[in-house]
Design a protein around this motif. Structure first.
Motif, PDB file in Angstrom:
ATOM      1  N   SER A  36      -7.059 -38.941   3.759  1.00 42.26           N
ATOM      2  CA  SER A  36      -7.328 -39.649   2.496  1.00 42.26           C
ATOM      3  C   SER A  36      -8.753 -40.174   2.482  1.00 42.26           C
ATOM      4  CB  SER A  36      -6.361 -40.816   2.315  1.00 42.26           C
ATOM      5  OG  SER A  36      -5.057 -40.332   2.178  1.00 42.26           O
ATOM      6  N   CYS A 221      -0.631 -37.016  -8.704  1.00 41.88           N
ATOM      7  CA  CYS A 221      -1.037 -36.971  -7.297  1.00 41.88           C
ATOM      8  C   CYS A 221      -0.847 -38.326  -6.623  1.00 41.88           C
ATOM      9  CB  CYS A 221      -2.503 -36.572  -7.169  1.00 41.88           C
ATOM     10  SG  CYS A 221      -2.765 -34.815  -7.348  1.00 41.88           S
ATOM     11  N   MET A 222      -0.927 -39.429  -7.405  1.00 42.67           N
ATOM     12  CA  MET A 222      -0.874 -40.734  -6.722  1.00 42.67           C
ATOM     13  C   MET A 222       0.155 -41.705  -7.294  1.00 42.67           C
ATOM     14  SD  MET A 222      -2.543 -41.898  -9.447  1.00 42.67           S
ATOM     15  CE  MET A 222      -2.217 -43.575  -9.184  1.00 42.67           C
ATOM     16  N   THR A 229       0.174 -39.587  -2.123  1.00 41.06           N
ATOM     17  CA  THR A 229      -1.253 -39.329  -1.880  1.00 41.06           C
ATOM     18  C   THR A 229      -1.438 -38.664  -0.521  1.00 41.06           C
ATOM     19  OG1 THR A 229      -1.676 -41.395  -3.037  1.00 41.06           O
ATOM     20  CG2 THR A 229      -3.531 -40.406  -1.946  1.00 41.06           C
ATOM     21  N   VAL A 233      -3.327 -34.877  -0.205  1.00 39.04           N
ATOM     22  CA  VAL A 233      -4.689 -34.943   0.285  1.00 39.04           C
ATOM     23  C   VAL A 233      -4.963 -33.922   1.404  1.00 39.04           C
ATOM     24  CG1 VAL A 233      -4.609 -36.675   2.136  1.00 39.04           C
ATOM     25  CG2 VAL A 233      -6.388 -36.785   0.400  1.00 39.04           C
ATOM     26  N   ASP A 388      -9.794 -35.393  -5.238  1.00 34.90           N
ATOM     27  CA  ASP A 388      -9.256 -36.372  -4.282  1.00 34.90           C
ATOM     28  C   ASP A 388     -10.073 -37.665  -4.304  1.00 34.90           C
ATOM     29  OD1 ASP A 388     -11.387 -35.225  -3.022  1.00 34.90           O
ATOM     30  OD2 ASP A 388     -10.255 -34.319  -1.392  1.00 34.90           O
ATOM     31  N   PHE A 391      -8.445 -39.458  -7.314  1.00 35.77           N
ATOM     32  CA  PHE A 391      -7.130 -40.108  -7.251  1.00 35.77           C
ATOM     33  C   PHE A 391      -7.038 -41.160  -6.159  1.00 35.77           C
ATOM     34  CE2 PHE A 391      -5.635 -35.952  -5.242  1.00 35.77           C
ATOM     35  CZ  PHE A 391      -5.354 -36.445  -3.984  1.00 35.77           C
ATOM     36  N   VAL A 392      -7.883 -41.063  -5.123  1.00 38.38           N
ATOM     37  CA  VAL A 392      -7.899 -42.156  -4.141  1.00 38.38           C
ATOM     38  C   VAL A 392      -8.589 -43.380  -4.747  1.00 38.38           C
ATOM     39  CG1 VAL A 392      -8.638 -42.885  -1.845  1.00 38.38           C
ATOM     40  CG2 VAL A 392      -7.759 -40.590  -2.169  1.00 38.38           C
ATOM     41  N   GLU A 395      -5.990 -44.908  -6.800  1.00 33.19           N
ATOM     42  CA  GLU A 395      -5.055 -45.528  -5.831  1.00 33.19           C
ATOM     43  C   GLU A 395      -5.568 -46.904  -5.398  1.00 33.19           C
ATOM     44  OE1 GLU A 395      -2.259 -46.393  -3.501  1.00 33.19           O
ATOM     45  OE2 GLU A 395      -2.083 -44.248  -3.880  1.00 33.19           O
TER      46      GLU A 395
END
Length: 604
Positions: A36, A221-222, A229, A233, A388, A391-392, A395
């Motif tokens: 991640s 995705c999250m 996640t 990932v 990624d 979406f992180v 998150e």
């Protein structure tokens, strides 16, 4: 029972634990955390910004200031954020219960990450749009005769267009390149630029569909938290490396590739004396390490308490900087080929930022055999690289919000999925301003101000000062030793206390002194109100820190010394009782006293 059934979602409310049954989620495997972080920190900047900076700032010589600042600025702050999250087991806001007076640091990081999530997705939208158009042969941007081409369009790559600005004053095209084909094709179709920020123009419905599709992908995705996640990932973090290797293997076989790579690495020692080179190195590191966004703290908070985050920080730094360096070979092998094909010097085709990804590289692809295949691969990689990080980032924002909601109120019982949906919808509505004909101007305003070098450096400076001087560097080093089982190198402590704040202040002041008003492609200058809007975006995060400090000091009772004493006493969580000495137990504040501040933070 409702509390217990929601335990995964509420993820342990504020610092003084009020949800007895709620156990914070942890990563299924430690590798989920590493992936991640790689996915988040390794993004488009590594591919499109670092190689250009390297070439611009003296080739191989740039690695000297770059690596120096990695060790005295990048790794210490990166480690500090992950360790703080892991120690406090809280997201980007509540982790600052370590010094409650400076909770504004968390709020500032939420504001920055919110803006980032809002505008960064536009790059993915353009990538998706180009990806859809890569499945045609010939590629749509390889030929003239389309409705969006201007009269200047040509397919002869060697013909340079010197009077581009006089020929097209109304269209400050995002392609400041030699090929009139490209400067009149791609931006016209995708960006469809209007005359300026004051002219929004029509909404592009194709782009709106791409925007909706991208937000839906990000949401799913999250939406389930670190459990979902952590799975996604693995693909999004590793796949770009596969594509980079394939693109490099293909790139080095092209004629002129070697010239490009030599140009990328050829050292120019005179550059070391220029301040700008050091500033570029500092700014690039703070950007590409994703420092000051609170997302690293959120990711760290899902670690097990005894995870070795010290080792993780060095591994992640190596991966991040290694990717940047490796991507340079991929980019410059292709730029060298393009320069040879066009019969021009490589400096004429080198571009940075979106110009490299959406103009220089696609243009080079049209010159290759099997062009649609390479175009599709390249844009798919861009999409995955950015996805990624996106979406992180979302998150991190949601973890921060969930940890701030008062646990026993109606808001606190909201499911994580609902909070995530609300965040995505709000960002989507703001993004609608960026899919209009004037959208590129709005995008650049966000990019230049909201998460600029100035805001991130300000954030990193205060993070170091609060941990090293308010909480205590030695004290934090002891806390880290409790988690990982040994004392980190004392150089970390020196960096937090003296070196990193000094570097941050130096680069920050350089940015402020050399501030230039924003222009679009040197042709269009932003109006005064546009610039004021930009500064409002920057200050909205920067002012969180002093405003919260003042607010808390004024609200508190007692002499100034007593207020300071009270407000800098950490608020411990339940998990700390197992690990801290008995005298610390007395510092567990009663939950009742936190109600007012929680409401204030939620409103902010």
């Amino acid at each position: 029972s409702t509390l217990i059934s929601l335990s995964d979602d509420t993820a342990a409310g504020n610092g003084s634990v009020t949800v007895p049954a709620a156990e914070r989620e942890t990563w299924t495997r430690q590798m989920d955390f590493i992936m991640s972080c790689v996915g988040f920190a390794v993004g488009l900047g590594n591919v499109w910004r670092f190689p250009y900076l390297c070439y611009k700032n003296g080739g191989g010589v740039f690695l000297i200031p770059y690596l120096l600042i990695v060790f005295i600025g990048g790794i210490p702050v990166f480690f500090l954020e992950i360790a703080l999250g892991q120690f406090m087991k809280q997201g980007g806001v509540s982790a600052w219960n370590i010094a409650p007076l400076f909770k504004g640091l968390g709020l500032a990081s939420m504001v920055i990450v919110f803006f980032c999530n809002t505008y960064y997705i536009m790059i993915l939208v353009w990538g998706l749009y180009f990806l859809f158009h890569s499945f045609t042969n010939p590629l749509p941007w390889a030929t003239c005769g389309h409705p969006w081409n201007t009269p200047n369009c040509t397919q002869d790559f060697r013909r340079t267009c010197h009077n581009r600005s006089t020929a097209q004053p109304a269209l400050p095209s995002s392609a400041a390149t030699n090929s009139s084909l490209f400067s009149s094709a791609s931006p016209r179709k995708v960006l469809r630029l209007s005359g300026g920020l004051h002219e929004p123009g029509d909404i592009s419905y194709e782009m709106v569909l791409c925007l909706i599709a991208t937000w839906i992908i990000v949401y799913f995705c999250m939406w389930k938290g670190v459990k979902s996640t952590g799975k996604v990932v693995y693909f999004t973090a590793l796949f770009p490396y596969l594509v980079l290797v394939v693109l490099l293997a293909h790139g080095v076989t092209l004629p002129g590739a070697l010239d490009g790579i030599v140009y990328y690495l050829k050292p120019d020692w005179s550059k070391l004396g220029e301040a700008q080179v050091w500033i570029d190195a500092g700014t690039q590191i703070f950007f590409s390490y994703a420092i000051g966004l609170g997302a690293l703290t959120a990711l760290g908070s899902y670690n097990r308490f005894h995870n070795n985050c010290y080792q993780d920080a060095f591994v992640l730094a190596l991966i991040n900087s290694g990717t940047s360096f490796f991507a340079g070979f991929v980019v410059f092998s292709v730029l060298g080929f393009m320069a040879t094909e066009q019969g021009v010097d490589i400096s004429k085709v080198a571009e940075s930022g979106p110009g490299l990804a959406f103009i220089a590289y696609p243009k080079a692809v049209t010159l290759m055999p099997l062009a649609p295949l390479w175009a599709a691969l390249f844009f798919f990689m861009l999409l995955i690289l950015g996805l990624d990080s996106q979406f992180v980032g979302v998150e991190g924002l949601i973890t921060g919000i969930m940890d701030m909601l008062p646990p026993k109120s109606a808001l606190g019982s909201l499911r994580r999925e609902v909070v995530a949906a609300i965040c995505c919808i709000i960002c989507f509505l703001i993004d609608m301003s960026m899919v209009t004909e004037g959208g590129m101007y709005v995008f650049q305003l966000f990019d230049y101000y909201s998460a600029s070098g100035i805001t991130l450096l300000w954030q990193a400076f205060w993070e170091c000062v609060v941990v090293a001087w308010v909480y205590g560097a030695d004290r934090f080093m002891d806390d880290v030793a409790r988690m990982i089982g040994y004392q980190p190198l004392p150089y970390m402590k020196w960096c937090w206390s003296y070196i990193t704040p000094f570097v941050c202040v130096g680069v920050f002041l350089f940015h402020v002194v050399n501030y230039k008003p924003l222009t679009y492609n040197t042709v269009y200058t932003y109006p005064i109100w546009g610039e004021a809007l930009g500064w409002a975006l920057a200050l909205s995060s920067m002012l969180c820190i002093p405003v919260t400090v003042l607010y808390k000091l004024l609200r508190c009772k007692g002499s100034l010394r007593e207020r300071w004493q009270h407000l800098t006493t950490p608020v411990w969580g339940r998990h700390h009782l197992e690990y801290l000495a008995p005298e610390s137990e007395a510092k567990l504040l009663p939950p009742a006293g936190t109600k007012g501040t929680l409401l204030f933070e939620s409103v902010i």
